[in-house]
Structure formats: structure tokens, C-alpha cells
Write a protein that holds these residues in place. Structure first.
Motif, PDB file in Angstrom:
ATOM      1  N   LEU A 160     -13.420  13.025   4.382  1.00  0.00           N
ATOM      2  CA  LEU A 160     -14.872  13.174   4.361  1.00  0.00           C
ATOM      3  C   LEU A 160     -15.548  11.817   4.176  1.00  0.00           C
ATOM      4  CD1 LEU A 160     -17.373  14.977   4.352  1.00  0.00           C
ATOM      5  CD2 LEU A 160     -17.028  15.346   1.898  1.00  0.00           C
ATOM      6  N   GLY A 161     -14.964  10.968   3.330  1.00  0.00           N
ATOM      7  CA  GLY A 161     -15.499   9.623   3.165  1.00  0.00           C
ATOM      8  C   GLY A 161     -15.417   8.808   4.439  1.00  0.00           C
ATOM      9  N   THR A 162     -14.348   8.998   5.202  1.00  0.00           N
ATOM     10  CA  THR A 162     -14.233   8.310   6.494  1.00  0.00           C
ATOM     11  C   THR A 162     -15.364   8.712   7.431  1.00  0.00           C
ATOM     12  OG1 THR A 162     -11.822   8.208   6.278  1.00  0.00           O
ATOM     13  CG2 THR A 162     -12.733   7.962   8.485  1.00  0.00           C
ATOM     14  N   ALA A 163     -15.659  10.019   7.479  1.00  0.00           N
ATOM     15  CA  ALA A 163     -16.743  10.497   8.339  1.00  0.00           C
ATOM     16  C   ALA A 163     -18.082   9.882   7.932  1.00  0.00           C
ATOM     17  CB  ALA A 163     -16.822  12.023   8.283  1.00  0.00           C
ATOM     18  N   LEU A 164     -18.301   9.698   6.639  1.00  0.00           N
ATOM     19  CA  LEU A 164     -19.558   9.076   6.195  1.00  0.00           C
ATOM     20  C   LEU A 164     -19.603   7.590   6.535  1.00  0.00           C
ATOM     21  CD1 LEU A 164     -20.124  10.722   2.679  1.00  0.00           C
ATOM     22  CD2 LEU A 164     -21.480  11.060   4.744  1.00  0.00           C
ATOM     23  N   LEU A 165     -18.503   6.881   6.296  1.00  0.00           N
ATOM     24  CA  LEU A 165     -18.495   5.440   6.526  1.00  0.00           C
ATOM     25  C   LEU A 165     -18.607   5.081   8.007  1.00  0.00           C
ATOM     26  CD1 LEU A 165     -15.739   4.360   3.981  1.00  0.00           C
ATOM     27  CD2 LEU A 165     -18.199   3.938   3.825  1.00  0.00           C
ATOM     28  N   LEU A 166     -18.180   5.991   8.890  1.00  0.00           N
ATOM     29  CA  LEU A 166     -18.231   5.707  10.329  1.00  0.00           C
ATOM     30  C   LEU A 166     -19.556   6.115  10.965  1.00  0.00           C
ATOM     31  CD1 LEU A 166     -14.642   6.696  11.515  1.00  0.00           C
ATOM     32  CD2 LEU A 166     -15.545   4.425  10.989  1.00  0.00           C
ATOM     33  N   LEU A 167     -20.490   6.627  10.174  1.00  0.00           N
ATOM     34  CA  LEU A 167     -21.816   6.940  10.704  1.00  0.00           C
ATOM     35  C   LEU A 167     -22.542   5.662  11.103  1.00  0.00           C
ATOM     36  CD1 LEU A 167     -22.977   9.712   8.197  1.00  0.00           C
ATOM     37  CD2 LEU A 167     -22.510  10.007  10.637  1.00  0.00           C
ATOM     38  N   ALA A 195     -27.173   6.945   2.505  1.00  0.00           N
ATOM     39  CA  ALA A 195     -26.061   7.326   1.618  1.00  0.00           C
ATOM     40  C   ALA A 195     -24.693   7.159   2.269  1.00  0.00           C
ATOM     41  CB  ALA A 195     -26.241   8.759   1.125  1.00  0.00           C
ATOM     42  N   ARG A 196     -24.561   6.218   3.206  1.00  0.00           N
ATOM     43  CA  ARG A 196     -23.236   5.947   3.758  1.00  0.00           C
ATOM     44  C   ARG A 196     -22.273   5.451   2.690  1.00  0.00           C
ATOM     45  NH1 ARG A 196     -23.365   1.625   7.939  1.00  0.00           N
ATOM     46  NH2 ARG A 196     -21.151   2.043   8.084  1.00  0.00           N
ATOM     47  N   LEU A 250     -15.865   8.433  -2.179  1.00  0.00           N
ATOM     48  CA  LEU A 250     -14.940   9.522  -1.892  1.00  0.00           C
ATOM     49  C   LEU A 250     -13.512   9.027  -1.637  1.00  0.00           C
ATOM     50  CD1 LEU A 250     -17.218  11.720   0.407  1.00  0.00           C
ATOM     51  CD2 LEU A 250     -16.503  12.214  -1.933  1.00  0.00           C
ATOM     52  N   PHE A 251     -13.361   7.722  -1.383  1.00  0.00           N
ATOM     53  CA  PHE A 251     -12.023   7.159  -1.185  1.00  0.00           C
ATOM     54  C   PHE A 251     -11.299   6.922  -2.510  1.00  0.00           C
ATOM     55  CE2 PHE A 251     -12.479   6.442   3.303  1.00  0.00           C
ATOM     56  CZ  PHE A 251     -11.205   6.202   3.752  1.00  0.00           C
ATOM     57  N   LEU A 252     -12.027   6.865  -3.618  1.00  0.00           N
ATOM     58  CA  LEU A 252     -11.421   6.480  -4.889  1.00  0.00           C
ATOM     59  C   LEU A 252     -10.265   7.380  -5.308  1.00  0.00           C
ATOM     60  CD1 LEU A 252     -14.573   5.400  -6.932  1.00  0.00           C
ATOM     61  CD2 LEU A 252     -12.882   3.958  -5.775  1.00  0.00           C
TER      62      LEU A 252
END
Length: 361
Positions: A326-333, A339-340, A346-348
Motif C-alpha cells: 500500500l505504501g508503494t502505491a502511495l509513493l508512486l502517485l 499525503a504521498r 507504511l514501509f516501516l
């Protein structure tokens, strides 16, 4: 076969055998069958052709240190690549480049597709009968099939051929096919023809990489080509990090830079030279392919010599893996999306797994 052999195979057939389309194993007792007795089968003739090409390349390259890599790129035989070189490829995240991988088959098919389309555009009358884009689809697919056959129809190569066949079918029927439709057609084709492919880690990694590139490609048309290339390497590294840590418990930290340099040199230069040297009697073609590989190896060795080129960690749990995806999906926006930064949070859990510890005392 003895009854005991049959029962043991039936009771516990390893998953990796099914993944490779092997339904049973056994051994031959007594005198071996002469090789001439198998000469009539198509598979045997293909193996004979691959062996002759291998011998031709081995004779032309002699004791060259990376002769095994050139042979692997041409006919998919990886036996001549020493373990030390595989260790280097693993540390730099480039193992997929030094065999007949889906990347090489796809790029070789794309080169043939572009060449045929470019030549087709030179003849206006032909374009009135068939658009140049469609004219290159069949030759590109045939080139992929020929390369897959030359590689011995290994399972990864077969899946790539199925993927390209599904993509080619959608591209032929649809004037402007959406990339998501091409990916869905490729996935459906692979799973329908080879259902056991879903057991292979490479299945998930390859489709996840393509899906991440499509997902992160929004807004990429305004960037220069070199920035798009670097962005693609970073995207694939970030998208595959959770899966690589879950499957192999390690990830190469130098992989983005290594692939950014090695992919064009190996896939677009060394592979065509290796294939040409397989069918033409000119020894300089094989030596030129070896020279390209040698230059790439110098660069990879420099990256592997850096402090901590590989990050290792314990296997993450399922919740941590899902949070990281889910964190990957946010960071790739796209940049500017609010809120990217929460994607990094979420990676922690992925990087700080809760490990079993000894009991007090």
C-alpha cells in the motif's frame, strides 16, 4: 519404475517440479539409448541445432572469461557461467540480464517490430493496404518465437512468448490499445496456457514490474527521455522491494544504477551481436559481444565493491508486506498528490519486523 518409486512420487511431488511442467521423475536402468535413436523428433533436432551453435560460439571465444555469458545470451545455456559471476549478478540485481530472459525476448521482438514498421513506411502503397504498425506485429512475434526456440523453450521464455502473443492479438484487434488491456491480455494468456506459472516468483515479479511502470507512468510524457529512464529504474526498484524482501530476504541497493547502465548495453547491443554470431561465420561478432559484456562487468564489479551493496533482513509477516505494498502505491502517485509521504511510514513495519526472542531468563 519400481512400485516404491511410483508411490514416493505420487505422495510428495515438489511444487517446483509442477512449476516447471514436470509431472513425474524417474531413472533409466540398463544400457542407454543411442543418440541416433532420438534424432527424428523435432525437440531433438532443435537441441542438436542449439548444441552446434554453442560449440561454434565456444570455439570462437576460446578461454574468454565471459564466454559463458555470451553463450547464455544466445542459446540459454547457463552452465558455463561460474558461480562467482552469478554472485556478482545477484549483488547488483542484474541476474535477469545474463540469460535468455523475458526482457531480452521482448526487446528483440520490439527491434524487429520497429525495423519492419520503419521499412513499411517507405512504401505508401503498402500502407494503404495495411498500416505500418500492424505490419510489424507478425514479424515481431515470429522473431520472439524464434528466439524462444533457440533458448530451448524454457518455461520463463515460454511465458514471455505467451505474453507477447496475447499482447499482439489485442494490438491487432484494437486501433489504440490501452496498456492496461495489453497487460490483462498477457496475464490471461500466460495463466490459461500455463496455470502453474503462478507458483514461480518470477511470474509475480515480472507482472508487478510492468504494472508498476504503467501505474507510475502518469505524467511521464513531459519529462526528458533520460529522466524517464531513471524514473523507470527507481519505480521498479521501489515496487519490487517488498516482494523481493518477502521472497528472497534481500534487495540490491545498487540495482537501479546497475540496470540503468547494463540493460541498454546488454539487451540492445550484446544480445543482437550474440544472435548474429550464432548464424554468421564471423568470429568478430562473438568477440564484440564479449567486449560489451566485459565493459558491463567492470562497471558491475565497481558497484559490488561499494560498502553494503545488498540489504538483508528477516522474512516480513503478511501484515507488514500488505502495508508496504500500500505504501508503494502511495509513493508512486504523481508528484503533488497530497499525503504521498504516508507511503514511507507504511514501509516501516517491513524494515522493522518483530522477531522471536528468547524467553526471560
Amino acid at each position: 519404475y519400481t512400485e516404491e518409486n511410483t508411490l514416493s512420487l505420487h505422495d510428495a511431488l515438489p511444487i517446483w517440479l509442477l512449476e516447471r511442467n514436470i509431472r513425474a521423475t524417474g531413472s533409466l536402468a540398463g544400457r542407454p539409448v543411442a543418440a541416433a535413436g532420438c534424432g527424428g523428433a523435432a525437440a531433438s533436432r532443435l537441441d542438436g541445432l542449439r548444441e552446434r551453435i554453442r560449440a561454434h560460439l565456444a570455439a570462437g571465444l576460446g578461454a574468454a572469461p565471459y564466454a559463458g555469458v555470451v553463450i547464455a545470451l544466445a542459446v540459454g545455456d547457463q552452465d558455463a557461467i561460474p558461480a562467482s559471476q552469478w554472485t556478482l549478478f545477484r549483488k547488483t540485481g542484474t541476474s535477469h540480464l545474463f540469460s535468455v530472459s523475458g526482457l531480452h525476448i521482448t526487446l528483440f521482438s520490439a527491434l524487429v517490430f520497429a525495423l519492419v514498421g520503419g521499412l513499411w513506411r517507405l512504401f505508401p502503397r503498402l500502407n494503404l493496404r495495411l498500416p505500418a504498425r500492424r505490419a510489424g506485429i507478425a514479424p515481431g512475434l515470429l522473431a520472439a518465437a524464434a528466439y524462444t526456440a533457440l533458448a530451448g523453450f524454457g518455461i520463463p521464455a515460454q511465458r514471455t512468448l505467451f505474453m507477447l502473443a496475447g499482447s499482439a492479438g489485442v494490438a491487432w484487434l484494437d486501433r489504440i490499445p490501452a496498456p492496461s488491456r495489453l497487460l490483462a491480455a498477457a496475464l490471461a494468456t500466460v495463466v490459461l496456457i500455463d496455470p502453474w506459472a503462478a507458483l514461480a516468483p518470477g511470474f509475480w515479479l515480472s507482472f508487478a514490474a510492468v504494472a508498476a511502470l504503467l501505474y507510475a507512468g502518469m505524467g511521464g510524457a513531459t519529462r526528458p527521455a533520460w529522466r524517464n529512464w531513471l524514473h523507470a529504474q527507481g519505480t521498479v526498484t521501489l515496487a519490487l522491494a517488498p516482494l523481493l524482501l518477502a521472497l528472497f530476504h534481500e534487495i540490491s541497493l545498487v540495482s537501479p544504477l546497475a540496470n540503468a547502465v547494463a540493460i541498454p548495453l546488454v539487451s540492445l547491443v550484446a544480445v543482437p551481436l550474440a544472435l548474429l554470431s550464432s548464424v554468421l561465420p564471423w568470429a568478430w561478432l562473438a568477440n564484440a559481444a564479449h567486449a560489451v559484456i566485459a565493459a558491463v562487468m567492470i562497471f558491475l564489479e565497481a558497484l559490488a565493491a561499494l560498502p553494503r551493496p545488498v540489504f538483508n533482513m528477516a522474512a516480513p509477516g503478511l501484515p507488514a508486506l500488505l502495508f508496504a505494498l500500500l505504501g508503494t502505491a502511495l509513493l508512486l502517485l504523481p508528484r503533488g498528490f497530497p499525503a504521498r509521504w504516508l507511503g514511507a511510514v507504511l514501509f516501516l513495519p517491513l524494515f522493522f519486523p518483530r522477531l522471536p526472542a528468547p524467553q526471560p531468563g
